[in-house]
Design a protein around this motif. Structure first.
Motif, short mmCIF file in Angstrom:
data_model
loop_
_atom_site.label_atom_id
_atom_site.label_comp_id
_atom_site.label_asym_id
_atom_site.label_seq_id
_atom_site.Cartn_x
_atom_site.Cartn_y
_atom_site.Cartn_z
N ALA A 20 28.94 33.97 14.87
CA ALA A 20 27.38 33.89 15.83
C ALA A 20 27.07 33.74 16.54
O ALA A 20 27.62 33.32 17.62
N PRO A 21 26.34 34.75 16.82
CA PRO A 21 25.61 34.54 18.79
C PRO A 21 24.76 33.26 18.95
O PRO A 21 24.15 33.52 18.01
N ALA A 22 25.42 33.25 19.83
CA ALA A 22 24.35 31.92 20.48
C ALA A 22 24.10 32.08 22.43
O ALA A 22 24.85 32.05 22.51
N GLN A 23 22.75 31.33 22.12
CA GLN A 23 22.14 31.25 23.72
C GLN A 23 22.23 30.12 23.55
O GLN A 23 20.65 29.04 23.32
N MET A 24 22.38 29.33 24.88
CA MET A 24 22.16 28.24 25.81
C MET A 24 20.35 28.50 26.41
O MET A 24 20.55 29.43 27.28
N PRO A 84 18.91 23.19 24.09
CA PRO A 84 17.67 24.16 22.86
C PRO A 84 18.95 25.48 22.89
O PRO A 84 19.67 25.81 24.20
N VAL A 85 19.68 25.70 21.30
CA VAL A 85 20.34 26.89 21.53
C VAL A 85 19.46 28.00 20.76
O VAL A 85 19.23 27.53 19.43
N ILE A 86 19.13 28.92 20.67
CA ILE A 86 19.26 30.54 20.16
C ILE A 86 20.55 30.79 18.92
O ILE A 86 21.52 31.40 19.55
N VAL A 327 17.73 25.87 17.66
CA VAL A 327 18.13 24.30 17.27
C VAL A 327 18.22 23.23 18.76
O VAL A 327 18.63 24.09 19.62
N LEU A 328 18.29 22.45 17.65
CA LEU A 328 18.56 21.06 19.43
C LEU A 328 19.82 20.93 18.91
O LEU A 328 19.93 19.75 17.75
N LEU A 329 20.74 20.93 19.61
CA LEU A 329 22.31 20.77 19.37
C LEU A 329 22.96 19.73 20.56
O LEU A 329 22.21 18.97 21.82
#
Length: 341
Positions: A20-24, A84-86, A327-329
């Protein structure tokens, strides 16, 4: 140096482990982050933190217990240990759920004529069992599996959807029930079926409208509920204190407006989340992924727990909003998502 690096990487797009695409992002990019009650979010996080056993979570949970002395220290804790990551592409879809309070009895009577069942002993995990229509037609009748009897078949259906509830018995005692298993059939949305049939538009569908339409439609309304073949079985929760929320997917009580149900294929159970829910009653709040649901599928998908009782149900039943799920990773896990170049 870390702050400069973080700013450079804030908008970098990467690939999540699932593809899945993710953005920090930086915390400064979270709408309303400065104004939340971070201590309340940390308290919810601590409910399940000890269940997170991966190496990148264990040291974080060790520090978390001492981070809640003040809201400032709780806020600093999240900013120090997380990024934070979307995951996926907004807009998100936010809905709401709650813990119903219903009248019921332990024995059948003309008033209390609609059962909820405990899991049949022959039903094993992952097995496809009798569907909703067969069970409602009486396939389990007479086997002594009835856990309680309720007065409204529509509320029985919505108790299945919520997965937990409180049943007020004739002697005034309150019986807590929770998820005990399911029949293995996929969940099908009654609201989506109403839209497909042309009886309602997307804007018209809500939990309240589904209740109203089914009740005034007689047999055709009851038949519509059987469009969803999924059926939930329950168990008594005799040791759950009255002041605690229902039990979520992690086996611990969930918290009003701090716990959400997510799709664990994309969002780690137990992870803190930043919720930016739009709509008529917007929310900007730190929550925790502590539950799942048959209808909660996808990357930008979350079901917010609104609490117990009718008021919570009224609020939850109207939620069908967009926004962002963030999401907080743990920092190491977040940076590991970056491509090597």
């Amino acid at each position: 140096m870390r702050a400069v690096l973080a700013l450079c990487l804030a908008a970098l797009v990467m690939t999540w482990a699932t593809g899945a695409p993710a953005q920090m992002l930086d915390f400064e990019a979270l709408d309303g982050w400065e104004h939340d009650n971070h201590r309340a979010g940390l308290t919810a996080f601590l409910q399940t933190c000890d269940l997170l056993t991966d190496p990148d979570w264990r040291p974080i949970c060790a520090f978390a217990a001492d981070a809640g002395a003040s809201d400032a220290s709780a806020k600093s804790f999240f900013e120090l240990f997380f990024k934070p990551v979307i995951i996926g592409t907004p807009p998100a879809l936010f809905t709401g759920y709650y813990e119903p309070e219903l009248n019921g009895a332990l024995t059948r009577s003309p008033r209390f004529a609609y059962p909820i069942y405990r899991k049949p002993p022959e039903l094993t995990e992952g097995q496809t069992y009798l569907d909703r229509a067969a069970i409602e037609a009486g396939a389990l009748r007479g086997r002594g599996l009835e856990l309680a009897w309720l007065e409204d078949p529509v509320e029985v259906y919505f108790l299945h959807v919520q997965g937990s509830g409180r049943i007020r018995l004739p002697d005034g005692q309150m019986m807590r029930v929770g998820y005990g298993g399911k029949n293995g059939h996929p969940y099908r949305s009654i609201g989506q079926e109403m839209i497909r049939r042309g009886t309602h538009t997307l804007a018209e569908v809500s939990a309240q409208e589904i209740r109203s339409w089914v009740r005034r439609s007689g047999r055709s309304g009851s038949a519509l509920l059987n469009h969803n073949p999924s059926y939930v079985f329950f168990r008594r929760l005799d040791d759950l204190p009255a002041g605690k929320g229902p039990i979520g997917a992690m086996g611990r009580s969930i918290t009003d407006l701090r716990s959400v149900a997510i799709d664990p294929d994309f969002t780690p159970l137990g992870a803190p989340l930043w919720i930016e829910k739009d709509g008529t009653s917007p929310l900007r709040r730190l929550m925790v992924a502590q539950d799942t649901g048959g209808a909660i599928k996808g990357m930008q998908r979350a079901d917010i727990f609104y609490g117990t009782g009718d008021a919570a149900g009224d609020a939850a039943g109207m939620v069908k909003d967009g926004g962002r799920l963030i999401v907080l990773l743990p920092i190491d896990r977040a940076y590991a998502m970056l491509p090597e170049d």
